[in-house]
Design a protein around this motif. Sequence first.
Motif, PDB file in Angstrom:
ATOM      1  N   GLY A  53      39.526   9.458 -35.902  1.00 26.37           N
ATOM      2  CA  GLY A  53      38.956   9.096 -34.807  1.00 26.37           C
ATOM      3  C   GLY A  53      37.628   8.088 -34.900  1.00 26.37           C
ATOM      4  N   ALA A  54      37.635   7.444 -35.965  1.00 27.22           N
ATOM      5  CA  ALA A  54      36.626   6.602 -36.387  1.00 27.22           C
ATOM      6  C   ALA A  54      36.261   5.639 -35.147  1.00 27.22           C
ATOM      7  N   ALA A  55      34.914   5.457 -34.752  1.00 27.87           N
ATOM      8  CA  ALA A  55      34.530   4.425 -33.747  1.00 27.87           C
ATOM      9  C   ALA A  55      34.698   3.038 -34.031  1.00 27.87           C
ATOM     10  N   VAL A  56      34.878   2.835 -35.147  1.00 33.92           N
ATOM     11  CA  VAL A  56      34.942   1.035 -35.671  1.00 33.92           C
ATOM     12  C   VAL A  56      36.617   0.967 -35.678  1.00 33.92           C
ATOM     13  N   PRO A  57      37.209  -0.124 -35.488  1.00 35.91           N
ATOM     14  CA  PRO A  57      38.415  -0.392 -35.515  1.00 35.91           C
ATOM     15  C   PRO A  57      39.071  -0.580 -36.771  1.00 35.91           C
ATOM     16  N   PHE A  58      38.187  -0.816 -37.810  1.00 37.72           N
ATOM     17  CA  PHE A  58      38.410  -1.377 -39.473  1.00 37.72           C
ATOM     18  C   PHE A  58      37.613  -0.635 -40.289  1.00 37.72           C
ATOM     19  N   GLU A  59      38.229   0.056 -41.221  1.00 38.23           N
ATOM     20  CA  GLU A  59      37.298   0.623 -42.035  1.00 38.23           C
ATOM     21  C   GLU A  59      37.720  -0.024 -43.590  1.00 38.23           C
ATOM     22  N   PRO A  60      36.973  -1.208 -44.022  1.00 45.43           N
ATOM     23  CA  PRO A  60      37.163  -1.887 -45.396  1.00 45.43           C
ATOM     24  C   PRO A  60      36.972  -0.838 -46.558  1.00 45.43           C
ATOM     25  N   VAL A  61      37.842  -0.858 -47.543  1.00 45.99           N
ATOM     26  CA  VAL A  61      37.649  -0.070 -48.864  1.00 45.99           C
ATOM     27  C   VAL A  61      37.702  -1.036 -50.019  1.00 45.99           C
ATOM     28  N   LEU A  62      38.249  -2.250 -49.804  1.00 42.34           N
ATOM     29  CA  LEU A  62      38.147  -3.405 -50.842  1.00 42.34           C
ATOM     30  C   LEU A  62      38.110  -4.410 -50.456  1.00 42.34           C
ATOM     31  N   TYR A  63      37.150  -5.450 -51.160  1.00 45.42           N
ATOM     32  CA  TYR A  63      36.659  -6.617 -50.556  1.00 45.42           C
ATOM     33  C   TYR A  63      37.282  -7.690 -51.716  1.00 45.42           C
ATOM     34  N   ALA A  64      37.456  -8.887 -51.014  1.00 48.04           N
ATOM     35  CA  ALA A  64      37.764 -10.322 -52.112  1.00 48.04           C
ATOM     36  C   ALA A  64      36.387 -10.641 -52.394  1.00 48.04           C
ATOM     37  N   PRO A  65      36.320 -11.276 -53.681  1.00 47.61           N
ATOM     38  CA  PRO A  65      35.002 -11.638 -54.271  1.00 47.61           C
ATOM     39  C   PRO A  65      34.334 -12.544 -53.398  1.00 47.61           C
ATOM     40  N   SER A  66      35.020 -13.410 -52.286  1.00 45.11           N
ATOM     41  CA  SER A  66      34.012 -14.191 -51.405  1.00 45.11           C
ATOM     42  C   SER A  66      33.584 -13.532 -50.456  1.00 45.11           C
ATOM     43  N   SER A  67      34.093 -12.213 -50.043  1.00 42.87           N
ATOM     44  CA  SER A  67      33.916 -11.348 -49.051  1.00 42.87           C
ATOM     45  C   SER A  67      34.486 -11.880 -47.620  1.00 42.87           C
ATOM     46  N   ALA A  68      35.430 -12.765 -47.609  1.00 40.09           N
ATOM     47  CA  ALA A  68      36.077 -13.308 -46.384  1.00 40.09           C
ATOM     48  C   ALA A  68      37.151 -12.538 -46.068  1.00 40.09           C
ATOM     49  N   PHE A  69      37.631 -11.498 -47.070  1.00 43.77           N
ATOM     50  CA  PHE A  69      38.776 -10.746 -46.639  1.00 43.77           C
ATOM     51  C   PHE A  69      38.401  -9.228 -47.288  1.00 43.77           C
ATOM     52  N   ALA A  70      39.064  -8.383 -46.450  1.00 43.70           N
ATOM     53  CA  ALA A  70      39.219  -6.970 -46.884  1.00 43.70           C
ATOM     54  C   ALA A  70      40.045  -6.029 -46.896  1.00 43.70           C
ATOM     55  N   LEU A  71      40.445  -5.192 -47.451  1.00 43.70           N
ATOM     56  CA  LEU A  71      41.504  -4.284 -47.310  1.00 43.70           C
ATOM     57  C   LEU A  71      41.083  -3.067 -46.956  1.00 43.70           C
TER      58      LEU A  71
END
Length: 508
Positions: A53-71
Amino acid sequence: MRRGKGDDPAIAAAVAIAVLCVASAVLLANGAAEREELTTQLSNGFTAAHAAGAAVPFEPVLYAPSSAFALGFLRVGAASLDLAVVHLPSSFPVWRATPARLGDWSSPATLTFDDGSLVLTGHDDGVLWQAVDTVGDVVVLLDSSNLVVRRHEKTVPEWESFRHPSDTLVLGQNFTRSSPPLVSANRRFSLRLGKTYMALHMEFYGGRTTPTYWRHTALEAQPEDGTEPPVYGRLDARGFFGLYLEGGGGDQRVDVLSFDTFVQNLTGAFRRMTLDDDGNLRAYYWASGSKAWTSDYRAISERCELPTPCGAYGLCVPGKAECQCLDDNSTSAPAAADAPSCHAEETADLCAGSGQQLGFDVVRRKRVSVAYKEELPFETNRTAEECEAACAGNCSCWGAVHSGASGYCYLIDFPVETLVYEADDRKVGYFKVRKPTPASSTGMSPGVAAATAALSLVLVGLAMAGACIGYQIRKRRKRRRAGMEQELVGGMYKDLNSMDSSNNSFRA
């Protein structure tokens, strides 16, 4: 007046510059530390938990080096959970795992990378999604948005998200005949690649029926040449989607779908091509400093040429963006993705088994056509009556559209969706509408339902009579106990007679 050493302007300026330098160094160090804290690689033994039930709709765990994308864990709709690669500046998911069974956002979930496999597990420890047939050492997210599982000693990935698209293609991603089809987020439309063409399909009955509503054939491909290799597609940063021949030396381009920005020499933009929920294939770009995606290509330009702008048994009026119902001439709201359907969407055919056909009502309408009729099966030299008869006796046929001018009969072997209005009385349509099941709420026939209701009333009456009799018996026993207590106390004889008289009268 003498000025102290501490009042020298040159010294004060030097001190100020030194303070600024130190502050800048601290800020840069803090920024570097923050960047170092971002996870850019997952190793064997990694585990991440989704907070129920997290309040935020996205919880990132892995980032691209540029920080433009996240998994990370992505909330889908109001309450579902999926694994996704998100373009962070726009919060758009460019890739989703899209398992057959989505997780529950209100329940915990776990992402693990162990024994070389990436696995998403639900709260009941059931596997929601897994990178199958994969054994790797690390998981990384590239600046292209490609999620990769690889071995240390190999350059070719063991698994990559680019080979398993969801509803979107991005720069540098090849779309081949062996690729899974692009499927819209609402699971109603798909993009598939043939040997020399690409086509958009509607999805019915869980994908068992996929009628085509748009097709583009590569101009320079040779469909009659059986030895020619198939085509594949790739999005190009210069502003087009190219079709190329597989194999051979280098890329042999055989066709180009040009975008609006093709001649603008737009550089530095991130591009994507997405199959949207209205069934249209569109291309978008995100330039530096953008605040929203800009669309610069769409496969279908007119709304009434889309497969379902007015919903089930709807009629789209070109030029007016209006919707009507096939069995009602009144005009509804403008055609839109959320336009109310004239009838409920069908999820099954009319075949009852052994070649029998379920009951249906018939709607006949003049001045109707199908926007994508060239993609439908048809028969020629038919009268309107013959066209109707060809569909009426076939339980897998939902409708037929006849053109009196040409004698063409187009058969609709899937649930009826939006038709198109054409001002020609010689264009007529015949459509089946499933009859509602009698007493559908209980699944009973009217006679059985009436008998059940009568029996229920009898049982209720018996229950009430039983309750009344039980109440009388309990009352009688209570009075008897009261008489016995008075007798043990030694009450007067006349009182006992009175009590006995009372009990007799109660038994009468």
